[in-house]
Enzyme design. Structure first.
Site, mmCIF file in Angstrom:
data_model
loop_
_atom_site.group_PDB
_atom_site.id
_atom_site.type_symbol
_atom_site.label_atom_id
_atom_site.label_comp_id
_atom_site.label_asym_id
_atom_site.label_seq_id
_atom_site.Cartn_x
_atom_site.Cartn_y
_atom_site.Cartn_z
ATOM 1 N N GLU A 25 0.847 -1.132 0.176
ATOM 2 C CA GLU A 25 0.153 0.213 0.006
ATOM 3 C C GLU A 25 0.833 1.171 0.012
ATOM 4 O O GLU A 25 2.163 1.032 0.156
ATOM 5 C CB GLU A 25 -1.050 0.051 1.120
ATOM 6 C CG GLU A 25 -0.333 0.167 2.563
ATOM 7 C CD GLU A 25 -1.070 0.280 3.687
ATOM 8 O OE1 GLU A 25 -2.111 0.767 3.656
ATOM 9 O OE2 GLU A 25 -0.647 -0.391 4.710
ATOM 10 N N ASN A 48 -10.978 -3.987 4.812
ATOM 11 C CA ASN A 48 -9.661 -4.153 5.510
ATOM 12 C C ASN A 48 -9.900 -4.473 6.960
ATOM 13 O O ASN A 48 -10.535 -3.397 7.179
ATOM 14 C CB ASN A 48 -8.684 -3.436 5.022
ATOM 15 C CG ASN A 48 -7.392 -3.475 5.754
ATOM 16 O OD1 ASN A 48 -6.631 -4.508 5.616
ATOM 17 N ND2 ASN A 48 -6.920 -2.223 6.450
ATOM 18 N N GLU A 49 -9.410 -5.465 7.443
ATOM 19 C CA GLU A 49 -9.394 -5.420 9.072
ATOM 20 C C GLU A 49 -10.953 -5.152 9.553
ATOM 21 O O GLU A 49 -10.879 -4.156 10.517
ATOM 22 C CB GLU A 49 -8.256 -4.457 9.513
ATOM 23 C CG GLU A 49 -6.954 -5.142 9.320
ATOM 24 C CD GLU A 49 -5.725 -4.678 10.024
ATOM 25 O OE1 GLU A 49 -5.790 -3.427 10.461
ATOM 26 O OE2 GLU A 49 -4.722 -5.219 9.835
HETATM 27 O O1 AHR Z 1 0.782 -2.794 7.512
HETATM 28 C C1 AHR Z 1 0.402 -1.329 8.153
HETATM 29 C C2 AHR Z 1 -1.015 -1.664 8.586
HETATM 30 O O2 AHR Z 1 -1.304 -2.469 9.366
HETATM 31 C C3 AHR Z 1 -1.966 -1.761 7.318
HETATM 32 O O3 AHR Z 1 -2.237 -0.577 6.534
HETATM 33 C C4 AHR Z 1 -3.231 -2.418 8.040
HETATM 34 O O4 AHR Z 1 -3.998 -3.239 7.426
HETATM 35 C C5 AHR Z 1 -2.796 -2.925 9.295
HETATM 36 O O5 AHR Z 1 -3.234 -2.253 10.357
#
Ligand code: AHR
Length: 658
Positions: free
Chosen positions: A72, A397-398
């Site tokens: 990312e 995500n998460e």
């Molecule tokens: O890897 C860093 C962050 O960790 C990511 O953006 C997130 O998905 C996780 O909390």
């Protein structure tokens, strides 16, 4: 159902989720060593462990996706990292108050000033430009603008740079513009050329410049655009989308930095999870990764505030480039789609969710739709008629961090139904356990600052029910060391990864996070690959992953440690004529192990060992890129039983070829 302790740092340091005594800490180890060594230090090698490798016991096949990558925009991973662009703030949007990373450039008492200007928009997406007001141009002097790049503009010998920019002037310029790479000290010109014909209309100017064979590699440089014709004194010029690209990996025009891509390619990632992470979600809904704003010519991309990691993203790596990145590495993209959850806690209500679902469907169509479809045609127009190799889509995500339960209640089901109905062939990855719909795959993340957390969980997946979803470890890292991790962190991870490989029937993939860090901007403490504008290095965790890439194309075979095996972790895999045994010795004491080979025939074998070892607190760096790196050694032919001493604090790969 997997129940995993995990944490997420939003913009910060990851929280320790499980504390265990650091039993291998130097103090504890030296006490232990004294106890074991008495009365004679000669016994400081521990004997009494047996490792049996049984080729007759066939375990699961290694998945093509067993080891992947996750990227990312964090730590200047893309802009100022993997993205080839050398110009920082090319769209002048990094700061709305000042043209940061730009300065006037004048020689021999010529004068010029610069400012941001929104009175001369290039187009609707890029309305701000860099205004250069030329005062005086002395004979032999020049006046213009300089860009300082991402902590310097890297210059290398015998290299061609592609230059492009949009410009206009208050009146047709009398002289040409000079574009050049110029050293910071003494303004030495490494490469230059001229471009003429700047008029009162915006136009795009392109050219190339080349350094000589004698140019030393360096980072302390600027890119400059100047004019030197005294007749142009008093003119005003505007610039925007100023771009300089060195050669990119496999020549992709809007492509990627070669040394970093080579390092990624050497990992042979089977999948590439993109584009986030927190970057996908954004701090707010409006600053999420909104893919439709990231496609088309770079001058038509508005860019966006990367609120998750606190810097501007010009979206030069847009959706097409994210997908091309996976393709260039022969990995399948694992496309994560925004699912109505942003980091500030915003959860999109059920009756507001439909546009986001449609947006995800359109995004998938852009990736794999036929060129007769609306977005498939757009992809073709953008230069990529062939559909990408998309097989998995991740919803959000998460989302386990959403305490409202909305993911299970309506967000996952609404996305799941829509995607499955349009693309039944796609596997859907959930980011939190759900019961409302099937989970094809569940993405679990593991972070802890104590490597012992990972060794303690090396057998976690041995015990998980096979009736639930497949597991993807989409993010993991022992966050010990910065900006990249220690050997101790890497060995903890290596022990954990032996468990993932052994359970390849359940765990279909794993990716370290974060993947990349520009050492000048460390948003997250511990990362896999570090770099500045010129050089890069892999951490010990990187080397662990490189060693594990040897599992590709094989299957797990039986292996068992017995006897005095504390601190040892193992897994064995087999390809035709090749058995590979991975052993982690996570203790400070060498382990002398009797290795017994069963079910592997009696033919003579050549053996090579590759060992990663050193001080557990040791790290690699730009100054010492290979302080900790594997070393390979050929051994003489071995029979079905031999003794091997695994060094302390080591990962060893035994390659047995027959
Ligand atoms: O890897 C860093 C962050 O960790 C990511 O953006 C997130 O998905 C996780 O909390």
């Amino acid at each position: 159902m997997v129940h995993v302790a995990w944490s997420r740092g939003r913009r910060g340091v990851p929280r320790a989720v499980m504390r265990r005594p650091r039993w291998w800490s130097p103090a504890a180890v030296s006490i232990l060593a004294c106890l074991l060594a008495a009365p004679a230090l000669a016994s400081s090698t521990r004997a009494g462990a047996q490792l049996t490798v049984n080729g007759g016991r066939r375990g699961p096949r290694i998945n093509p996706t067993q080891f992947g990558a996750f990227l990312e925009e964090i730590n200047h991973s893309g802009d100022g990292g993997l993205y080839g662009e050398l110009i920082r703030n090319r769209d002048l949007k990094e700061d709305s108050n000042a043209p940061v990373y730009w300065s006037p450039f004048t020689l021999r008492n010529s004068t010029a000033t610069i400012a941001l200007d929104s009175s001369q928009p290039l187009n609707a997406e890029n309305q701000v430009s860099l205004r250069l007001t030329i005062g005086r141009i002395t004979p032999g002097g020049s006046a213009g603008v300089a860009n300082w790049g991402y902590w310097g503009v890297p210059v290398r010998p015998s290299t061609t740079y592609r230059v492009s920019f949009f410009a206009r002037s208050s009146r047709p310029l009398s002289g040409p513009l000079t574009v050049a790479l110029v050293g910071l000290f003494h303004s030495h010109v490494w490469a230059e050329t001229t471009i003429g014909g700047v008029t009162g209309q915006w136009a795009r100017y392109t050219t190339t410049i080349r350094t000589s064979a004698r140019t030393p590699a360096s980072l302390s440089n600027r890119f400059v655009i100047t004019t030197s014709d005294p007749a142009d004194a008093g003119s005003t010029l505007w610039f925007t989308i100023v771009s300089v690209f060195p050669p990119t990996y496999h020549g992709l025009p809007n492509g990627f930095r070669v040394d970093l891509m080579q390092k990624l390619a050497a990992l042979h990632p089977g999948y590439f999870r993109i584009p986030g992470g927190n970057y996908l979600e954004g701090e707010t809904v409006t600053t999420r990764f909104s893919w439709q704003n990231t496609i088309g010519p770079i001058e038509d991309r508005p860019g966006h505030d990367n609120s998750a990691w606190g810097y501007w993203s010009d979206d030069g790596i847009g959706l097409l480039e994210w997908l091309e990145l996976a393709e260039q590495l022969h990995a399948q993209p694992l496309l994560a789609v925004y699912a109505g959850d942003s980091l500030d806690g915003t959860i999109v209500a059920p009756d507001q969710l439909q546009p986001y679902i449609q947006d995800a469907l359109d995004e998938i169509q852009y990736a794999i739709g036929p060129t007769t479809s609306y977005w498939g045609a757009q992809r073709a127009a953008d230069g990529h008629p062939a559909p990408f190799d998309l097989k998995m889509v991740e919803v959000g995500n998460e989302d386990n961090l959403d305490p409202s339960g909305s993911y299970n209640a309506y967000r996952y089901p609404m996305f799941y139904d829509a995607i499955k109905s349009a693309y039944p062939q796609l596997k859907i990855v959930a980011t939190a356990p759900v019961t409302s719909r099937p989970m094809d795959i569940l993405d679990e993340h593991f972070y802890d600052n104590d490597p012992a957390y990972f060794t303690a969980n090396a057998h976690m997946f041995d015990k998980i029910s096979r009736r639930g979803p497949k597991i993807l470890v989409g993010e993991y890292a022992a966050t010990d060391g910065s900006p990249t991790g220690t050997l101790g962190a890497a060995l903890g991870e290596a022990a954990f990864l032996t468990g993932l490989v052994r359970n390849a029937d359940l765990v279909i993939g794993a990716s370290y996070a974060p993947l990349l860090v520009n050492v000048n901007d460390v948003n997250w403490p511990t990362n896999l690959i570090g770099y500045n504008g010129l050089n890069s290095y892999g951490s010990p965790s990187y080397w662990v992953l490189r060693l594990f890439s040897a599992v590709r194309g094989g299957r797990v075979i039986g292996s068992r440690l017995t006897g005095r095996a504390t601190g040892l972790f193992q897994v064995a895999t087999r390809r035709p004529h090749q058995t590979t045994v991975f052993v982690v010795n996570d203790s400070r004491i060498p382990a002398s192990v009797t290795v017994r080979l069963e079910g592997l025939g009696t033919r003579a074998r050549t053996v090579s060992t590759t060992v990663l070892t050193g001080d557990p607190s040791g790290m690699n760096s730009l100054a010492q890129p290979r302080a900790i790196a594997p070393r390979t050694r050929r051994l003489s032919a071995l029979g079905n039983q031999f003794t091997y001493t695994f060094p302390p604090d080591s990962m060893t790969v035994l390659d047995l070829a027959s």
